[in-house]
Design an enzyme around this catalytic site. Sequence first.
Site, PDB file in Angstrom:
ATOM      1  N   GLU A  36      13.257  36.669   3.099  1.00  0.00           N
ATOM      2  CA  GLU A  36      14.281  37.498   3.750  1.00  0.00           C
ATOM      3  C   GLU A  36      13.670  38.806   4.256  1.00  0.00           C
ATOM      4  O   GLU A  36      13.967  39.255   5.355  1.00  0.00           O
ATOM      5  CB  GLU A  36      15.414  37.814   2.762  1.00  0.00           C
ATOM      6  N   CYS A 183      22.872  29.784  19.804  1.00  0.00           N
ATOM      7  CA  CYS A 183      23.580  30.965  20.309  1.00  0.00           C
ATOM      8  C   CYS A 183      22.572  32.115  20.422  1.00  0.00           C
ATOM      9  O   CYS A 183      22.691  33.150  19.782  1.00  0.00           O
ATOM     10  CB  CYS A 183      24.734  31.322  19.361  1.00  0.00           C
ATOM     11  N   CYS A 199      35.305  28.263  19.873  1.00  0.00           N
ATOM     12  CA  CYS A 199      34.695  29.581  20.151  1.00  0.00           C
ATOM     13  C   CYS A 199      35.475  30.316  21.238  1.00  0.00           C
ATOM     14  O   CYS A 199      35.678  29.785  22.334  1.00  0.00           O
ATOM     15  CB  CYS A 199      33.247  29.381  20.588  1.00  0.00           C
TER      16      CYS A 199
HETATM   17  S1  SF4 Z   1      29.976  28.173  21.857  1.00  0.00           S
HETATM   18 FE1  SF4 Z   1      30.165  30.267  21.154  1.00  0.00          FE
HETATM   19  S2  SF4 Z   1      28.996  30.357  19.257  1.00  0.00           S
HETATM   20 FE2  SF4 Z   1      28.391  28.498  20.355  1.00  0.00          FE
HETATM   21  S3  SF4 Z   1      26.596  29.070  21.585  1.00  0.00           S
HETATM   22 FE3  SF4 Z   1      28.399  29.339  22.880  1.00  0.00          FE
HETATM   23  S4  SF4 Z   1      28.969  31.464  22.601  1.00  0.00           S
HETATM   24 FE4  SF4 Z   1      27.622  30.938  20.910  1.00  0.00          FE
END
Ligand code: SF4
Length: 323
Positions: A36, A183, A199
């Site tokens: 970490e 992401c 999302c």
């Molecule tokens: S769907 Fe949302 S969480 Fe997934 S990569 Fe796209 S922006 Fe990021």
Amino acid sequence: MHNEAHKSLLDWYQKNGRHDLPWRQTDDAYKIYLSEIMLQQTQVKTVLERFYFPFLERFPTLQSVADASLDDVLKMWEGLGYYTRAKNLHHTAFTCKGVLPRSPEELGGLKGIGKSTAHAICVFAYRHALPILDANVKRVLCRYFALSVKDEKMLWAKAWEFLHVKHPYEHNQAMMDIGSLICTPKNPICKECPLSLTCKGKTAPENYPKALKKAKVPTKKRFALVVYNEGKLGLVQRKERLLHGLWGFVQAGELPKDAKSLGSVTHTYSHFKLELEAFRCESLHVKVDGYFTREQIETLALSSVDKKILALPSMMGNIPPTS
Ligand code: SF4
């Protein structure tokens, strides 16, 4: 409340998670803590390829870190940068007598262990049901909940709300993997993301959070004095916070009279860029903490910028006298 997203996230993690990372194949709190700390400012690839295993070979337990000198710990950290991490690790090893506490509160009270790191140790070593909020997870949560401002309090609230309390280990590992593999800061791959159905930020992920204007880092110009005496180089052990304990050449704002240019190096720190012109000088009035041969210098922990000076073509081999 988040059943659908949780299921999708866990399925994805089973198939695509980075299960082979060595710190995911142990419940040794020290090894998890070490990973970490190393990963706080450094990419997984660099930590894996160059630092994690050699460090563990030299210091297999937290007690062995506590028993070592700070110089030895810094030497093994050399090249990884952000040396405060190594100093805090050494301090923490000593303070807790080689055994990490098991509660997030006690862990969070140790030097260099923030709330998210304390949670990570508790989740990965002891399977506590706690959320983790590292930089990658913050980005995923901001986008998932369409939060345009990266507010710490709000993010912790969302991290708690979104936590899968029955599978905290897998949930947190999955969130970290989504953040680093899918992401990503630029060009997130929403069509491959297990969170895409629910999302809220997927239509404009770049807005979450809104980018702040980056302040330009100032440039500092200084001189490095390569003090040469009877075939040895004069070095100082740094006292300033950023590089405390590392060895290097004397830095000065002014040059002594007998100085002769050896070349320039630059190095970018988090808050400033350093332009350093190296000068050879014979002056014994320049105060150093010791004189060392090249072989002896190899055994010391040097900062990156001082290594760059040592690697200047004009510094190769034994430096000849100026006259
Ligand atoms: S769907 Fe949302 S969480 Fe997934 S990569 Fe796209 S922006 Fe990021």
